[in-house]
Design an enzyme around this catalytic site. Structure first.
Site, short mmCIF file in Angstrom:
data_model
loop_
_atom_site.label_atom_id
_atom_site.label_comp_id
_atom_site.label_asym_id
_atom_site.label_seq_id
_atom_site.Cartn_x
_atom_site.Cartn_y
_atom_site.Cartn_z
N HIS A 122 0.75 -1.16 -0.14
CA HIS A 122 -0.09 -0.01 0.02
C HIS A 122 0.87 1.34 0.05
CE1 HIS A 122 -3.48 -2.48 1.81
NE2 HIS A 122 -3.32 -2.63 0.44
N CYS A 130 3.43 13.88 -8.14
CA CYS A 130 2.25 14.78 -8.86
C CYS A 130 1.59 13.96 -10.05
CB CYS A 130 2.92 15.91 -9.95
SG CYS A 130 1.43 16.71 -10.90
N CYS A 156 2.81 22.57 -12.13
CA CYS A 156 1.72 22.52 -13.14
C CYS A 156 0.52 22.76 -12.43
CB CYS A 156 1.88 21.09 -13.69
SG CYS A 156 1.14 19.94 -12.87
N THR A 194 -3.33 -8.64 10.77
CA THR A 194 -4.51 -8.05 9.57
C THR A 194 -5.80 -8.70 9.89
OG1 THR A 194 -4.99 -8.09 7.41
CG2 THR A 194 -3.31 -9.66 8.19
N ASN A 218 -3.59 -13.01 15.13
CA ASN A 218 -4.36 -11.74 15.03
C ASN A 218 -5.40 -11.67 16.52
OD1 ASN A 218 -5.06 -9.63 13.50
ND2 ASN A 218 -7.11 -10.09 13.47
#
Ligand code: NAD
Length: 247
Positions: A122, A130, A156, A194, A218
């Site tokens: 991620h 940009c 820009c 997770t 977990n």
């Protein structure tokens, strides 16, 4: 007693493994003081946060996006790896295993702990780019802009987008492919901290071959617990340290 036996059996499988792949989520970093999103009472229950950290919000309402992004992700400078990150680094350096970590986290704590093969599914918090002209700036420059009350803008005219994967974005294909290969080649997979609710990251563990041992650690049950050889509901740091002590 039953858990101790399971832990021992699982540690034996880990000891025999040559290649270890790991999938981590925000839960491995909560012991470093970074809150996760989906634990009960977590930030994900707030719709305005859920809707802000998205591609649509970045392009449609950049001020709202940056307001939440700044609050959520930019105060992490002073965080340190915890015993869970350290145990995974030790697995590589002290126990001589080949370890590939595919992480959903953007906090950089696996690398800080010393792990050398980390696929950041991620993205990360080092830079912003940009979207129009691909010009890249350090996240420090973004922070400086936000501190002045301005949004980070490229020459820009487009706003810089942090190099993290937002809901609605594609995953970086080279990194995704690397993570798939690691999972497919591993003879032991750890899945740590997770909720396994974010797609496609949660499908990575399905790449495992038939001889590969899958161990889920977990705090809460996950939808993939039934598919694992070993499941431990507890603290990532404590459990990973126990495994390393037994290997
Ligand atoms: P997630 O879906 O990976 O869920 C976190 C899980 O960890 C929960 O099921 C919780 O029960 C468990 N957990 C919490 N503390 C634990 C502990 N000490 N030991 C073991 N398990 C523990 O993650 P999320 O919070 O839903 O985040 C989704 C996305 O948001 C991530 O993919 C990431 O991109 C981003 N995010 C990143 C970070 C980070 O980089 N540290 C933190 C929050 C969110």
């Amino acid at each position: 007693m039953k858990e101790k036996l399971q832990l021992q059996k699982c540690a034996e499988k880990l000891a025999a493994a040559k290649k270890v792949a790991v999938l981590t989520g925000a839960g491995i970093s909560t012991e470093s003081g970074i809150p996760d999103f989906r634990s009960p009472g977590g930030l994900w229950e707030k719709a305005e946060v859920r809707n802000a950290i998205t591609r649509d919000c970045f392009y449609g309402k950049p001020d709202v996006f940056y307001h939440h992004f700044n609050q959520l992700f930019l105060p992490w400078d002073d965080v340190h790896p915890n015993q869970g990150h350290q145990a995974l680094a030790d697995l590589e350096h002290k126990h001589g295993k080949w370890v590939g970590i595919a992480t959903q986290n953007i906090d950089g704590l696996h690398q800080k702990a010393g792990s050398t093969q980390v696929a950041e599914l991620h993205g990360h918090l080092h830079t912003a780019t940009c979207p129009r002209c691909q010009n890249m700036i350090p996240m420090e420059a973004v922070k400086a802009n936000l501190k002045e009350g301005e949004l980070p803008k490229c020459d820009c005219g487009q706003f810089y987008k942090p190099d993290v994967v937002l809901f609605g974005d594609m995953l970086p294909q080279d990194i995704w492919h690397k993570a798939m290969v690691w999972m497919g080649q591993a003879d032991f997979i750890f899945c740590v901290g997770t909720s396994l609710t974010v797609t496609p990251a949660n499908t990575l563990i399905l790449r495992r071959h038939s001889e590969c041992t899958l161990c889920i650690i977990n705090k809460e049950p996950t939808q993939f617990d039934h598919a694992a050889d070993f499941v431990f509901h507890g603290s990532a740091g404590e459990m990973l340290t126990s495994f390393l002590d037994s290997v």
